[in-house]
Scaffold this motif. Sequence first.
Motif, PDB file in Angstrom:
ATOM      1  N   PRO A 127      -3.878  -3.561  -5.694  1.00  0.00           N
ATOM      2  CA  PRO A 127      -5.087  -2.487  -5.430  1.00  0.00           C
ATOM      3  C   PRO A 127      -6.120  -2.537  -6.271  1.00  0.00           C
ATOM      4  O   PRO A 127      -7.299  -2.327  -5.846  1.00  0.00           O
ATOM      5  CB  PRO A 127      -4.266  -1.201  -5.711  1.00  0.00           C
ATOM      6  N   TYR A 128      -6.021  -3.103  -7.611  1.00  0.00           N
ATOM      7  CA  TYR A 128      -7.076  -2.896  -8.491  1.00  0.00           C
ATOM      8  C   TYR A 128      -8.068  -4.153  -8.124  1.00  0.00           C
ATOM      9  O   TYR A 128      -9.417  -3.834  -8.109  1.00  0.00           O
ATOM     10  CB  TYR A 128      -6.599  -3.265  -9.898  1.00  0.00           C
ATOM     11  N   LEU A 129      -7.606  -5.322  -7.755  1.00  0.00           N
ATOM     12  CA  LEU A 129      -8.486  -6.240  -7.002  1.00  0.00           C
ATOM     13  C   LEU A 129      -9.031  -5.820  -5.711  1.00  0.00           C
ATOM     14  O   LEU A 129     -10.336  -6.266  -5.497  1.00  0.00           O
ATOM     15  CB  LEU A 129      -7.766  -7.556  -6.934  1.00  0.00           C
ATOM     16  N   HIS A 130      -8.743  -5.393  -4.982  1.00  0.00           N
ATOM     17  CA  HIS A 130      -9.172  -4.683  -3.643  1.00  0.00           C
ATOM     18  C   HIS A 130     -10.405  -3.894  -4.018  1.00  0.00           C
ATOM     19  O   HIS A 130     -11.428  -3.624  -3.505  1.00  0.00           O
ATOM     20  CB  HIS A 130      -8.045  -4.179  -2.782  1.00  0.00           C
ATOM     21  N   ASP A 131      -9.840  -2.561  -4.872  1.00  0.00           N
ATOM     22  CA  ASP A 131     -10.908  -1.659  -5.022  1.00  0.00           C
ATOM     23  C   ASP A 131     -12.059  -1.886  -5.983  1.00  0.00           C
ATOM     24  O   ASP A 131     -13.270  -1.598  -5.571  1.00  0.00           O
ATOM     25  CB  ASP A 131      -9.880  -0.515  -5.954  1.00  0.00           C
ATOM     26  N   TYR A 132     -11.948  -2.900  -6.948  1.00  0.00           N
ATOM     27  CA  TYR A 132     -12.953  -2.993  -7.715  1.00  0.00           C
ATOM     28  C   TYR A 132     -13.682  -4.413  -7.527  1.00  0.00           C
ATOM     29  O   TYR A 132     -14.957  -4.415  -7.951  1.00  0.00           O
ATOM     30  CB  TYR A 132     -12.451  -3.248  -9.140  1.00  0.00           C
ATOM     31  N   PHE A 133     -13.120  -5.346  -6.647  1.00  0.00           N
ATOM     32  CA  PHE A 133     -13.617  -6.498  -6.455  1.00  0.00           C
ATOM     33  C   PHE A 133     -13.836  -6.772  -5.047  1.00  0.00           C
ATOM     34  O   PHE A 133     -14.561  -7.652  -4.566  1.00  0.00           O
ATOM     35  CB  PHE A 133     -13.042  -7.765  -6.931  1.00  0.00           C
ATOM     36  N   GLY A 134     -12.817  -6.120  -4.148  1.00  0.00           N
ATOM     37  CA  GLY A 134     -13.086  -6.104  -2.520  1.00  0.00           C
ATOM     38  C   GLY A 134     -12.401  -7.203  -2.130  1.00  0.00           C
ATOM     39  O   GLY A 134     -12.510  -7.933  -0.913  1.00  0.00           O
ATOM     40  N   TYR A 135     -11.461  -8.183  -2.966  1.00  0.00           N
ATOM     41  CA  TYR A 135     -10.705  -9.202  -2.459  1.00  0.00           C
ATOM     42  C   TYR A 135      -9.543  -8.765  -1.612  1.00  0.00           C
ATOM     43  O   TYR A 135      -8.991  -7.872  -1.723  1.00  0.00           O
ATOM     44  CB  TYR A 135     -10.392  -9.974  -3.608  1.00  0.00           C
ATOM     45  N   SER A 136      -9.160  -9.800  -0.956  1.00  0.00           N
ATOM     46  CA  SER A 136      -7.992  -9.591   0.009  1.00  0.00           C
ATOM     47  C   SER A 136      -6.493  -9.736  -0.771  1.00  0.00           C
ATOM     48  O   SER A 136      -6.481  -9.831  -2.006  1.00  0.00           O
ATOM     49  CB  SER A 136      -8.027 -10.492   1.166  1.00  0.00           C
ATOM     50  N   ILE A 137      -5.629  -9.543   0.064  1.00  0.00           N
ATOM     51  CA  ILE A 137      -4.041  -9.440  -0.486  1.00  0.00           C
ATOM     52  C   ILE A 137      -4.001 -10.900  -1.135  1.00  0.00           C
ATOM     53  O   ILE A 137      -3.176 -11.275  -1.946  1.00  0.00           O
ATOM     54  CB  ILE A 137      -3.252  -9.041   0.411  1.00  0.00           C
ATOM     55  N   SER A 138      -4.493 -11.843  -0.347  1.00  0.00           N
ATOM     56  CA  SER A 138      -4.138 -13.318  -0.803  1.00  0.00           C
ATOM     57  C   SER A 138      -4.764 -13.766  -2.145  1.00  0.00           C
ATOM     58  O   SER A 138      -4.030 -14.240  -2.772  1.00  0.00           O
ATOM     59  CB  SER A 138      -5.087 -14.193   0.367  1.00  0.00           C
ATOM     60  N   ILE A 189       7.430   1.523 -11.878  1.00  0.00           N
ATOM     61  CA  ILE A 189       7.483   2.992 -11.716  1.00  0.00           C
ATOM     62  C   ILE A 189       6.485   3.423 -12.859  1.00  0.00           C
ATOM     63  O   ILE A 189       5.544   4.349 -12.632  1.00  0.00           O
ATOM     64  CB  ILE A 189       8.699   3.635 -12.366  1.00  0.00           C
ATOM     65  N   LEU A 190       6.473   2.785 -14.070  1.00  0.00           N
ATOM     66  CA  LEU A 190       5.539   3.212 -15.137  1.00  0.00           C
ATOM     67  C   LEU A 190       4.168   2.758 -14.642  1.00  0.00           C
ATOM     68  O   LEU A 190       3.068   3.501 -14.895  1.00  0.00           O
ATOM     69  CB  LEU A 190       5.982   2.381 -16.370  1.00  0.00           C
ATOM     70  N   GLY A 191       4.000   1.702 -14.119  1.00  0.00           N
ATOM     71  CA  GLY A 191       2.683   1.121 -13.621  1.00  0.00           C
ATOM     72  C   GLY A 191       2.056   1.992 -12.630  1.00  0.00           C
ATOM     73  O   GLY A 191       0.958   2.443 -12.729  1.00  0.00           O
ATOM     74  N   SER A 192       2.590   2.407 -11.401  1.00  0.00           N
ATOM     75  CA  SER A 192       2.294   3.222 -10.522  1.00  0.00           C
ATOM     76  C   SER A 192       1.820   4.404 -10.883  1.00  0.00           C
ATOM     77  O   SER A 192       0.596   5.082 -10.739  1.00  0.00           O
ATOM     78  CB  SER A 192       3.370   3.499  -9.438  1.00  0.00           C
ATOM     79  N   THR A 193       2.698   5.099 -11.953  1.00  0.00           N
ATOM     80  CA  THR A 193       2.216   6.382 -12.495  1.00  0.00           C
ATOM     81  C   THR A 193       1.059   6.415 -13.435  1.00  0.00           C
ATOM     82  O   THR A 193      -0.042   7.119 -13.387  1.00  0.00           O
ATOM     83  CB  THR A 193       3.495   7.022 -13.409  1.00  0.00           C
ATOM     84  N   MET A 194       0.939   5.419 -14.334  1.00  0.00           N
ATOM     85  CA  MET A 194      -0.136   5.047 -15.362  1.00  0.00           C
ATOM     86  C   MET A 194      -1.373   4.816 -14.507  1.00  0.00           C
ATOM     87  O   MET A 194      -2.396   5.277 -15.148  1.00  0.00           O
ATOM     88  CB  MET A 194       0.135   4.207 -16.209  1.00  0.00           C
ATOM     89  N   ALA A 195      -1.152   3.849 -13.762  1.00  0.00           N
ATOM     90  CA  ALA A 195      -2.448   3.526 -12.999  1.00  0.00           C
ATOM     91  C   ALA A 195      -3.030   4.650 -12.272  1.00  0.00           C
ATOM     92  O   ALA A 195      -4.286   4.834 -12.094  1.00  0.00           O
ATOM     93  CB  ALA A 195      -2.257   2.456 -12.124  1.00  0.00           C
ATOM     94  N   ALA A 196      -2.343   5.531 -11.682  1.00  0.00           N
ATOM     95  CA  ALA A 196      -2.940   6.816 -10.830  1.00  0.00           C
ATOM     96  C   ALA A 196      -3.354   7.784 -11.920  1.00  0.00           C
ATOM     97  O   ALA A 196      -4.437   8.405 -11.327  1.00  0.00           O
ATOM     98  CB  ALA A 196      -1.685   7.272  -9.937  1.00  0.00           C
ATOM     99  N   VAL A 197      -2.966   7.933 -12.867  1.00  0.00           N
ATOM    100  CA  VAL A 197      -3.126   8.956 -13.910  1.00  0.00           C
ATOM    101  C   VAL A 197      -4.511   8.354 -14.908  1.00  0.00           C
ATOM    102  O   VAL A 197      -5.524   9.302 -14.977  1.00  0.00           O
ATOM    103  CB  VAL A 197      -2.182   9.444 -14.747  1.00  0.00           C
ATOM    104  N   LEU A 198      -4.106   7.121 -15.354  1.00  0.00           N
ATOM    105  CA  LEU A 198      -5.387   6.736 -16.073  1.00  0.00           C
ATOM    106  C   LEU A 198      -6.202   5.750 -15.956  1.00  0.00           C
ATOM    107  O   LEU A 198      -7.407   5.553 -16.470  1.00  0.00           O
ATOM    108  CB  LEU A 198      -4.472   6.007 -17.690  1.00  0.00           C
ATOM    109  N   GLY A 199      -5.925   5.097 -14.764  1.00  0.00           N
ATOM    110  CA  GLY A 199      -6.556   3.875 -14.436  1.00  0.00           C
ATOM    111  C   GLY A 199      -6.093   2.703 -14.699  1.00  0.00           C
ATOM    112  O   GLY A 199      -5.320   2.700 -15.688  1.00  0.00           O
ATOM    113  N   PHE A 200      -6.449   1.699 -13.865  1.00  0.00           N
ATOM    114  CA  PHE A 200      -5.746   0.314 -14.311  1.00  0.00           C
ATOM    115  C   PHE A 200      -6.024  -0.201 -15.706  1.00  0.00           C
ATOM    116  O   PHE A 200      -5.403  -0.691 -16.470  1.00  0.00           O
ATOM    117  CB  PHE A 200      -6.002  -0.614 -13.048  1.00  0.00           C
TER     118      PHE A 200
END
Length: 502
Positions: free
Chosen positions: A327-338, A459-470
């Motif tokens: 999601p970080y690559l997609h949101d900030y750079f617009g790159y695909s899943i590949s 679990i930690l990554g999903s929570t921290m990224a949603a609250v603090l940002g990647f």
Amino acid sequence: MAEYGLLEAWGYRVRTTSWWSRTADSSITGCVENDQLIEGETSGKERQIPDSCCKDDEELDDLSDGSSTTPHSATKPEHSSVSGKAYRVVIFLCTALNATIVAAAISLMMPFFAKVALQKSPNADGLAAHAAVGCIFSIATLVEFIAAPIAAKELPKAGSKLMLILSATTISAVLLLFSFMDKIDNWVAFLVLCLSIRFVQGIATAANYVSAFSIFLGIMPQSPGTANGLCRAFNGFGYAVGPALGGFLYESAGYPVPFYVGSGLLFSNTVILSVLLPSAEDRLSTNALAPEVSFSSILRLPWVWLVLITCFLINVKLGFMEPTYPPYLHDYFGYSISFAGLGLFLNGVFFGVSSPVVGYCMDRGLSPHLAQTVGLVLVVIGCQLIGPAPFLPFYKSLGLSFFALSVLGAGSGLAITAASPIIFQTLEENGFKNPIAYRAVVAGLYQASLSVGYGTGPILGSTMAAVLGFRTATSLLGAVSLGWTVVIAVCSLLHCLRARSQ
């Protein structure tokens, strides 16, 4: 010397329990029994086998083609066999492919499954939905934390072949079941089924890792560091190939195709292994393998805890990337899943390359304490650069992100591969002389620490990224890693100084 004791311990273990030295093809017998003397030792003194093991070893004498009845006086074969070497190479390659596919099965869904799962949630943007998806990713490895010690304890009774075949077949079936999950529209039913299937996958994966690791150690009894490094390398390569292959197949052919391919490859390789591997001749009497030490007796040693915590923290960071990096690559750079799969592929490749290299170096004199410290330093650098951290004067770029993932993978390979030699060296220094007594316990603890870390990461990554940002979340992980690196560096220095003084 600790290094001598470590090699002696592993050589003895293979002589006592190795199954390829007792196959019907007598040409293979010498591949393990040639290690009756530690390489480089010229005194001619043979290893002393504990008397408690001699009785049970005598049960295997009929497989030694008339060799002496004592377990430490095997007859050296008169000639080397090309067919025996080729047989071992084929077993090695098939077991390596098994380890790669099993690891890929865990990470195959990384690039696309979070997107598919969130589409079924009535509140896709909510924190609860993201945490639930993180649980789907992490439950398999959390189950490994419990299953790995049990599998290690039961391995001498069940045998490497039986455990490997059954676990691989189960994982193949699990992948097929996941190919139908996109047909379920109800969020609660989808969540329950996914968690249940991943629960079973975690049990099978733990058993598969333990049995594959045992086979690698038997093939290379004199090089435990290299064996451990190769095992981790193929696991790392599987984790790397999984996201790249899964993302490509998902975008080009649809949701179920990645699971079809993974299941088919694993099942085909399992059929080959079931034919090649000898029958369950590695099962010995439980009297010979009765553990003389417990988990508590090993866990009372401080260095064991330091190593296990290191493995936990390293795998937290690796698992952290699963649900957050795409999601970080997609949101900030617009790159695909590949592209996300490509970045995670680089991480796994550098992990896979560094693991056997450092294992080989440790077998030839490199201090595992030094290797682990250097690995942790690289992990700190990778965590701070992947965002990059908000306080660093760098602009966000795809190249910097991929470079950070490469550094993170290389550092993780060094730190994790050095863990096993440190534990065995610590046990040797504290009077644990019989490898039969503690090898299963150590294997279970080692895999359990890796599993619980990799399970906590999503679990930690999903929570921290949603609250603090990647970017802030990865920077915070880097800060924690820096503090732990200082602890390990100081303890390693004190250990070396004490060893020299003695």
